[in-house]
Design a protein around this motif. Structure first.
Motif, mmCIF file in Angstrom:
data_model
loop_
_atom_site.group_PDB
_atom_site.id
_atom_site.type_symbol
_atom_site.label_atom_id
_atom_site.label_comp_id
_atom_site.label_asym_id
_atom_site.label_seq_id
_atom_site.Cartn_x
_atom_site.Cartn_y
_atom_site.Cartn_z
ATOM 1 N N LEU A 325 51.004 72.212 16.594
ATOM 2 C CA LEU A 325 52.358 72.717 16.384
ATOM 3 C C LEU A 325 53.406 71.721 16.849
ATOM 4 N N SER A 326 54.506 71.650 16.100
ATOM 5 C CA SER A 326 55.652 70.844 16.505
ATOM 6 C C SER A 326 56.463 71.630 17.538
ATOM 7 N N PRO A 327 57.368 70.971 18.251
ATOM 8 C CA PRO A 327 58.216 71.707 19.202
ATOM 9 C C PRO A 327 58.982 72.859 18.550
ATOM 10 N N ALA A 328 59.486 72.647 17.326
ATOM 11 C CA ALA A 328 60.223 73.709 16.633
ATOM 12 C C ALA A 328 59.317 74.903 16.346
ATOM 13 N N GLN A 329 58.088 74.623 15.936
ATOM 14 C CA GLN A 329 57.143 75.700 15.657
ATOM 15 C C GLN A 329 56.755 76.446 16.930
ATOM 16 N N MET A 330 56.585 75.701 18.011
ATOM 17 C CA MET A 330 56.274 76.346 19.282
ATOM 18 C C MET A 330 57.412 77.255 19.726
ATOM 19 N N LEU A 331 58.645 76.779 19.597
ATOM 20 C CA LEU A 331 59.799 77.591 19.975
ATOM 21 C C LEU A 331 59.867 78.867 19.144
ATOM 22 N N LEU A 332 59.585 78.745 17.863
ATOM 23 C CA LEU A 332 59.583 79.911 16.988
ATOM 24 C C LEU A 332 58.525 80.907 17.438
ATOM 25 N N GLY A 333 57.319 80.397 17.728
ATOM 26 C CA GLY A 333 56.235 81.271 18.162
ATOM 27 C C GLY A 333 56.535 81.960 19.473
ATOM 28 N N VAL A 334 57.052 81.202 20.437
ATOM 29 C CA VAL A 334 57.379 81.777 21.742
ATOM 30 C C VAL A 334 58.494 82.808 21.606
ATOM 31 N N GLY A 335 59.504 82.498 20.798
ATOM 32 C CA GLY A 335 60.603 83.439 20.581
ATOM 33 C C GLY A 335 60.127 84.738 19.950
ATOM 34 N N TRP A 336 59.242 84.615 18.953
ATOM 35 C CA TRP A 336 58.702 85.803 18.279
ATOM 36 C C TRP A 336 57.933 86.670 19.263
ATOM 37 N N MET A 337 57.099 86.022 20.093
ATOM 38 C CA MET A 337 56.320 86.768 21.067
ATOM 39 C C MET A 337 57.225 87.447 22.107
ATOM 40 N N ALA A 338 58.217 86.714 22.609
ATOM 41 C CA ALA A 338 59.087 87.250 23.651
ATOM 42 C C ALA A 338 59.864 88.466 23.156
ATOM 43 N N VAL A 339 60.424 88.369 21.955
ATOM 44 C CA VAL A 339 61.181 89.486 21.386
ATOM 45 C C VAL A 339 60.277 90.703 21.196
ATOM 46 N N GLY A 340 59.097 90.465 20.647
ATOM 47 C CA GLY A 340 58.180 91.568 20.378
ATOM 48 C C GLY A 340 57.697 92.254 21.644
ATOM 49 N N LEU A 341 57.335 91.466 22.652
ATOM 50 C CA LEU A 341 56.835 92.051 23.896
ATOM 51 C C LEU A 341 57.953 92.746 24.668
ATOM 52 N N TYR A 342 59.171 92.225 24.560
ATOM 53 C CA TYR A 342 60.324 92.909 25.165
ATOM 54 C C TYR A 342 60.521 94.281 24.512
#
Length: 411
Positions: A325-342
């Motif tokens: 994964l590129s940094p942009a893809q990692m940020l997208l993945g982390v953001g998706w996970m954080a929003v969902g788990l919140y």
């Protein structure tokens, strides 16, 4: 090799086995929301680790390249054995200071917030430990332990610690004198005064015996799990932020600039005198201890369980693809996970706005998937869209069908 990724199926299989043991013995060591919250913290931690693991790895590698006193071979068995023991020694001090200093406890406290004790608690990990954790392992780099050996023994140390998070295994005789066991690690997770801040080793208990931090589990003092400042939430983002926010608030309230600075590095629980006088904090009476809980209907639990399964799958997928994964893809993945788990945490707390937030989360999956396809994160565009559309429609229908119970955490 990513040992943690390959261990995930075994983690869940052993959790299932522990649940069967609960049923067989007629006890209950799991509660639904607490378990989901612990696992959510773990999923968030591994996902955030995609962005932060480079901090420890790069600093360790640089120190090894520039400061190593000797050149140790990764092909030598004794180097691996030495590294395994040395890592646990460094872990002991990392872990001990993680309990003894405010800013370090702010990171580590996540692992102790559960008021239950079971194998899911082992997976309840911090997302901010990377900030200072790397410092404690630099001595291994200076002594010449190669990075590949360091990373492997670190993973093995973490894997060992999984099995000790259970109430089903009693004391183990002579084994208790050398190794961390379920009994002496239960002590570590207690908030009883006699047990607090004891038994820090990861694999070996000998460090605690040597440095005076050992405490045996006592039959006359049943363990009460959790922290003395209860989290009182099922939200993994707040779990990671809670103690940092408390320190920040006290730093702002303090009149002395010296107190504003040193509060972060003082012993855990230290507060400026003027702040403590104006904003006193009371500790719960363990004789009247009641675990935090929020009533949920079976339908609400079923919905949360299905949604959480999606994030376990997504987190595992991201962990497996991490190196690609590129940094942009990692940020997208982390953001998706954080929003969902919140959003899942809000749902478990049965807050008044939980359904509205869930609708927004489900609808947000569509543009996020489009962005992931554009970033070439996922190649099966049409199939993915069809699956996601079906999932979104089913989720929205389930939201309409699932009633909210009357009792919940205030908005």
């Amino acid at each position: 090799m990513n040992y943690i990724l390959y261990a995930v199926p075994f983690f869940f299989a052993l959790i299932a086995l522990e649940l069967l043991l609960d049923r067989w013995r007629g006890v209950s060591t799991y509660r639904f929301s607490d378990t989901i919250n612990s696992l959510s913290a773990g999923v968030l931690s591994t996902t955030v680790g995609l962005l932060t693991k480079a901090v420890g790895l790069l600093t360790y590698t640089l120190a090894w390249q520039q400061l190593a006193l000797v050149e140790l071979s990764a092909g030598s068995l004794w180097v691996w054995l030495l590294a395994f023991v040395l890592y646990d020694f460094c872990y002991y001090w990392n872990h001990r200071l993680g309990h003894e200093r405010n800013v370090l406890w702010a990171a580590h406290s996540v692992h102790h917030q559960s008021e239950d004790y079971n194998l899911s608690t082992a997976l309840r990990q911090t997302s901010t430990g990377f900030i200072f954790g790397w410092i404690f392992y630099l001595p291994m780099a200076v002594l010449g332990v190669p990075p590949v050996v360091f990373l492997t023994v670190a993973a093995l140390n973490l894997l060992y610690q999984f099995w000790v998070h259970t109430r089903h295994i009693p004391k183990l005789g002579w084994f208790e004198w050398l190794f961390i066991t379920p009994s002496n690690h239960r002590v570590h997770h207690a908030q009883n005064a006699v047990y607090m801040d004891r038994n820090y080793g990861g694999v070996f208990i000998v460090w605690d015996r040597l440095f005076g931090t050992f405490q045996e589990e006592l039959d006359a003092e049943p363990v009460i799990f959790g922290v003395t400042t209860p989290l009182a939430s099922w939200n993994p983002l707040w779990a990671n932020a809670q103690f940092y926010v408390a320190l920040w608030r006290d730093a702002l309230r303090a009149e002395s600039w010296w107190d504003k600075l040193r509060i972060w590095f003082m012993r855990t629980g230290w507060r400026p005198a003027d702040v403590a006088a104006k904003y006193p904090q009371s500790k719960p009476d363990l004789r009247q201890f009641v675990k935090f809980d929020v009533p949920l209907s079976l339908a609400q639990k079923l919905y949360a369980g299905v949604q959480f399964s999606l994030y376990v799958l997504g987190g595992t997928l991201l962990l497996g693809m991490g190196d690609k994964l590129s940094p942009a893809q990692m940020l997208l993945g982390v953001g998706w996970m954080a929003v969902g788990l919140y959003a899942l945490g809000v749902w478990l707390e049965n807050r008044a706005h939980a359904k509205r937030l869930e609708v927004a989360r489900v609808l947000l999956n569509l543009p996020l998937t489009w962005l992931a396809v554009q970033l070439s994160l996922l190649s099966a565009g049409p199939l993915l869209w069809a699956l996601l559309l079906g999932y979104s429609l089913v989720s929205l229908a389930a939201l309409l069908w699932t009633p909210r119970t009357a009792v919940g955490v205030p908005a």
